[in-house]
Design a protein around this motif. Structure first.
Motif, PDB file in Angstrom:
ATOM      1  N   ASP A  83     -73.111 -11.358 -39.005  1.00 47.97           N
ATOM      2  CA  ASP A  83     -72.177 -11.943 -38.039  1.00 47.97           C
ATOM      3  C   ASP A  83     -72.616 -11.644 -36.611  1.00 47.97           C
ATOM      4  O   ASP A  83     -72.606 -12.523 -35.744  1.00 47.97           O
ATOM      5  CB  ASP A  83     -70.769 -11.398 -38.275  1.00 47.97           C
ATOM      6  N   TYR A  84     -72.991 -10.391 -36.364  1.00 50.12           N
ATOM      7  CA  TYR A  84     -73.399 -10.001 -35.014  1.00 50.12           C
ATOM      8  C   TYR A  84     -74.628 -10.792 -34.567  1.00 50.12           C
ATOM      9  O   TYR A  84     -74.699 -11.246 -33.416  1.00 50.12           O
ATOM     10  CB  TYR A  84     -73.717  -8.505 -34.954  1.00 50.12           C
ATOM     11  N   ALA A  85     -75.581 -10.967 -35.476  1.00 51.08           N
ATOM     12  CA  ALA A  85     -76.788 -11.733 -35.147  1.00 51.08           C
ATOM     13  C   ALA A  85     -76.435 -13.168 -34.766  1.00 51.08           C
ATOM     14  O   ALA A  85     -76.980 -13.733 -33.809  1.00 51.08           O
ATOM     15  CB  ALA A  85     -77.754 -11.723 -36.328  1.00 51.08           C
ATOM     16  N   MET A  86     -75.505 -13.765 -35.503  1.00 53.24           N
ATOM     17  CA  MET A  86     -75.080 -15.132 -35.220  1.00 53.24           C
ATOM     18  C   MET A  86     -74.404 -15.223 -33.856  1.00 53.24           C
ATOM     19  O   MET A  86     -74.720 -16.094 -33.042  1.00 53.24           O
ATOM     20  CB  MET A  86     -74.122 -15.608 -36.311  1.00 53.24           C
ATOM     21  N   TRP A  87     -73.483 -14.295 -33.563  1.00 53.04           N
ATOM     22  CA  TRP A  87     -72.749 -14.334 -32.292  1.00 53.04           C
ATOM     23  C   TRP A  87     -73.655 -13.995 -31.110  1.00 53.04           C
ATOM     24  O   TRP A  87     -73.542 -14.619 -30.048  1.00 53.04           O
ATOM     25  CB  TRP A  87     -71.559 -13.381 -32.350  1.00 53.04           C
ATOM     26  N   ILE A  88     -74.530 -13.031 -31.290  1.00 56.68           N
ATOM     27  CA  ILE A  88     -75.461 -12.674 -30.215  1.00 56.68           C
ATOM     28  C   ILE A  88     -76.310 -13.883 -29.845  1.00 56.68           C
ATOM     29  O   ILE A  88     -76.490 -14.203 -28.663  1.00 56.68           O
ATOM     30  CB  ILE A  88     -76.349 -11.492 -30.640  1.00 56.68           C
ATOM     31  N   VAL A 103     -79.990  -8.237 -25.969  1.00 55.57           N
ATOM     32  CA  VAL A 103     -78.586  -7.907 -26.251  1.00 55.57           C
ATOM     33  C   VAL A 103     -78.496  -6.928 -27.423  1.00 55.57           C
ATOM     34  O   VAL A 103     -77.669  -6.012 -27.415  1.00 55.57           O
ATOM     35  CB  VAL A 103     -77.770  -9.183 -26.536  1.00 55.57           C
ATOM     36  N   VAL A 104     -79.361  -7.097 -28.420  1.00 60.50           N
ATOM     37  CA  VAL A 104     -79.395  -6.141 -29.533  1.00 60.50           C
ATOM     38  C   VAL A 104     -79.710  -4.744 -29.011  1.00 60.50           C
ATOM     39  O   VAL A 104     -79.094  -3.755 -29.413  1.00 60.50           O
ATOM     40  CB  VAL A 104     -80.437  -6.561 -30.597  1.00 60.50           C
ATOM     41  N   SER A 105     -80.654  -4.658 -28.098  1.00 61.93           N
ATOM     42  CA  SER A 105     -81.022  -3.356 -27.528  1.00 61.93           C
ATOM     43  C   SER A 105     -79.844  -2.736 -26.771  1.00 61.93           C
ATOM     44  O   SER A 105     -79.611  -1.527 -26.872  1.00 61.93           O
ATOM     45  CB  SER A 105     -82.229  -3.508 -26.594  1.00 61.93           C
ATOM     46  N   VAL A 106     -79.114  -3.553 -26.036  1.00 66.21           N
ATOM     47  CA  VAL A 106     -77.918  -3.063 -25.335  1.00 66.21           C
ATOM     48  C   VAL A 106     -76.898  -2.550 -26.352  1.00 66.21           C
ATOM     49  O   VAL A 106     -76.331  -1.458 -26.193  1.00 66.21           O
ATOM     50  CB  VAL A 106     -77.286  -4.176 -24.462  1.00 66.21           C
ATOM     51  N   MET A 107     -76.665  -3.321 -27.403  1.00 69.00           N
ATOM     52  CA  MET A 107     -75.686  -2.937 -28.410  1.00 69.00           C
ATOM     53  C   MET A 107     -76.089  -1.632 -29.110  1.00 69.00           C
ATOM     54  O   MET A 107     -75.241  -0.773 -29.384  1.00 69.00           O
ATOM     55  CB  MET A 107     -75.521  -4.058 -29.442  1.00 69.00           C
ATOM     56  N   ILE A 157     -68.601  -9.011 -28.253  1.00 73.03           N
ATOM     57  CA  ILE A 157     -69.985  -9.433 -28.021  1.00 73.03           C
ATOM     58  C   ILE A 157     -70.043 -10.523 -26.963  1.00 73.03           C
ATOM     59  O   ILE A 157     -70.861 -10.468 -26.036  1.00 73.03           O
ATOM     60  CB  ILE A 157     -70.626  -9.922 -29.334  1.00 73.03           C
ATOM     61  N   LYS A 158     -69.179 -11.507 -27.084  1.00 73.95           N
ATOM     62  CA  LYS A 158     -69.170 -12.615 -26.117  1.00 73.95           C
ATOM     63  C   LYS A 158     -68.956 -12.098 -24.705  1.00 73.95           C
ATOM     64  O   LYS A 158     -69.672 -12.499 -23.773  1.00 73.95           O
ATOM     65  CB  LYS A 158     -68.057 -13.617 -26.483  1.00 73.95           C
ATOM     66  N   CYS A 159     -68.006 -11.194 -24.552  1.00 75.92           N
ATOM     67  CA  CYS A 159     -67.716 -10.670 -23.216  1.00 75.92           C
ATOM     68  C   CYS A 159     -68.878  -9.824 -22.699  1.00 75.92           C
ATOM     69  O   CYS A 159     -69.266  -9.931 -21.537  1.00 75.92           O
ATOM     70  CB  CYS A 159     -66.436  -9.844 -23.252  1.00 75.92           C
ATOM     71  N   GLY A 160     -69.469  -8.997 -23.582  1.00 72.93           N
ATOM     72  CA  GLY A 160     -70.600  -8.181 -23.162  1.00 72.93           C
ATOM     73  C   GLY A 160     -71.765  -9.031 -22.682  1.00 72.93           C
ATOM     74  O   GLY A 160     -72.394  -8.721 -21.657  1.00 72.93           O
ATOM     75  N   VAL A 161     -72.054 -10.111 -23.390  1.00 72.38           N
ATOM     76  CA  VAL A 161     -73.147 -11.014 -22.996  1.00 72.38           C
ATOM     77  C   VAL A 161     -72.809 -11.689 -21.672  1.00 72.38           C
ATOM     78  O   VAL A 161     -73.668 -11.815 -20.782  1.00 72.38           O
ATOM     79  CB  VAL A 161     -73.402 -12.066 -24.097  1.00 72.38           C
ATOM     80  N   ARG A 162     -71.556 -12.096 -21.530  1.00 69.68           N
ATOM     81  CA  ARG A 162     -71.138 -12.747 -20.280  1.00 69.68           C
ATOM     82  C   ARG A 162     -71.237 -11.785 -19.101  1.00 69.68           C
ATOM     83  O   ARG A 162     -71.681 -12.167 -18.008  1.00 69.68           O
ATOM     84  CB  ARG A 162     -69.700 -13.259 -20.424  1.00 69.68           C
ATOM     85  N   VAL A 163     -70.859 -10.540 -19.323  1.00 72.29           N
ATOM     86  CA  VAL A 163     -70.945  -9.534 -18.255  1.00 72.29           C
ATOM     87  C   VAL A 163     -72.405  -9.289 -17.876  1.00 72.29           C
ATOM     88  O   VAL A 163     -72.744  -9.193 -16.688  1.00 72.29           O
ATOM     89  CB  VAL A 163     -70.272  -8.218 -18.692  1.00 72.29           C
ATOM     90  N   LEU A 164     -73.283  -9.212 -18.876  1.00 70.69           N
ATOM     91  CA  LEU A 164     -74.706  -9.008 -18.586  1.00 70.69           C
ATOM     92  C   LEU A 164     -75.253 -10.151 -17.742  1.00 70.69           C
ATOM     93  O   LEU A 164     -76.015  -9.914 -16.786  1.00 70.69           O
ATOM     94  CB  LEU A 164     -75.490  -8.884 -19.898  1.00 70.69           C
ATOM     95  N   ARG A 165     -74.861 -11.365 -18.068  1.00 72.83           N
ATOM     96  CA  ARG A 165     -75.294 -12.511 -17.256  1.00 72.83           C
ATOM     97  C   ARG A 165     -74.774 -12.404 -15.830  1.00 72.83           C
ATOM     98  O   ARG A 165     -75.500 -12.656 -14.861  1.00 72.83           O
ATOM     99  CB  ARG A 165     -74.803 -13.819 -17.889  1.00 72.83           C
TER     100      ARG A 165
END
Length: 211
Positions: A83-88, A103-107, A157-165
């Protein structure tokens, strides 16, 4: 023709048995689907059949479940990792982040890919929450999420990716993803960005070599 019937019967039985053995082997590995991507998890080190971007991310996470990469591993189970791989992959594309493997490295740095600890959603002493260790104020300001939203794995995950961007777009990062990692942590000068970036480069090589 009757004399050939026993032979035909034996051949068909052998074919059926071999087919069943193949199905059992697939089920032992486990099959996960994510959109158009299909990948198998199980067996030896980073074994399985992986395809597409999600498959490559899943392959890297499978490797990191069994092997420490710069003192970090992925502690998620097979279903959670899939699931995480799909969402990432999905949200990395949506928010145009450099690479889902980053993102995997961040997680891995933030939570070892574990959303829960002792049965509750993982949190830090500072109040950060979940897989991507998003601060509630950041979740509210950057993602319009309340604390309960951040308890959801996909939204975290979605929020973390958005914050990184958003950190990449920050003038202080100057269009540099490594500096954006520092801002994600809270300080451009932090060793955090070096740790995450170095792991990302190692994971990327693993993806190229094994996935």
């Amino acid at each position: 023709m009757s004399e050939f019937r026993p032979i035909v019967s034996i051949v068909l039985t052998i074919v059926l048995v071999l087919s069943l053995i193949g199905v059992v082997q697939i089920l032992k590995k486990g099959i996960y689907e994510a959109g158009d991507n299909i990948y198998f998890i199980g067996g030896g080190e980073s074994s399985g059949v992986f395809s597409g971007d999600t498959g490559q991310v899943a392959c890297v996470m499978e490797y990191a479940k069994k092997n420490s990469v710069d003192n970090r591993k992925c502690g998620c189970d097979d279903k959670s990792c899939s699931d995480y791989a799909m969402w990432i992959t999905q949200y990395t594309k949506e928010y145009k982040v450099l690479d889902p493997i980053l993102v995997v490295s961040v997680m891995m740095q933030e939570s070892h890919c574990n959303h829960y600890q002792n049965g509750v959603v993982k949190g830090s002493s500072a109040g950060a929450v979940g897989l991507m260790q998003v601060m509630p104020d950041t979740g509210k300001g950057s993602c319009s999420y309340n604390l309960q939203d951040l308890y959801d794995e996909e939204k975290n995950i979605k929020c973390g990716v958005r914050v990184l961007r958003s950190k990449y777009e920050n003038s202080r990062s100057n269009g540099d993803w490594k500096r954006a990692l520092g801002l994600y942590y809270g300080s451009i000068g932090a060793s955090y960005k070096n740790e995450v970036w170095n792991r990302y480069e190692k994971l990327k090589k693993i993806a190229d070599d094994k996935c």
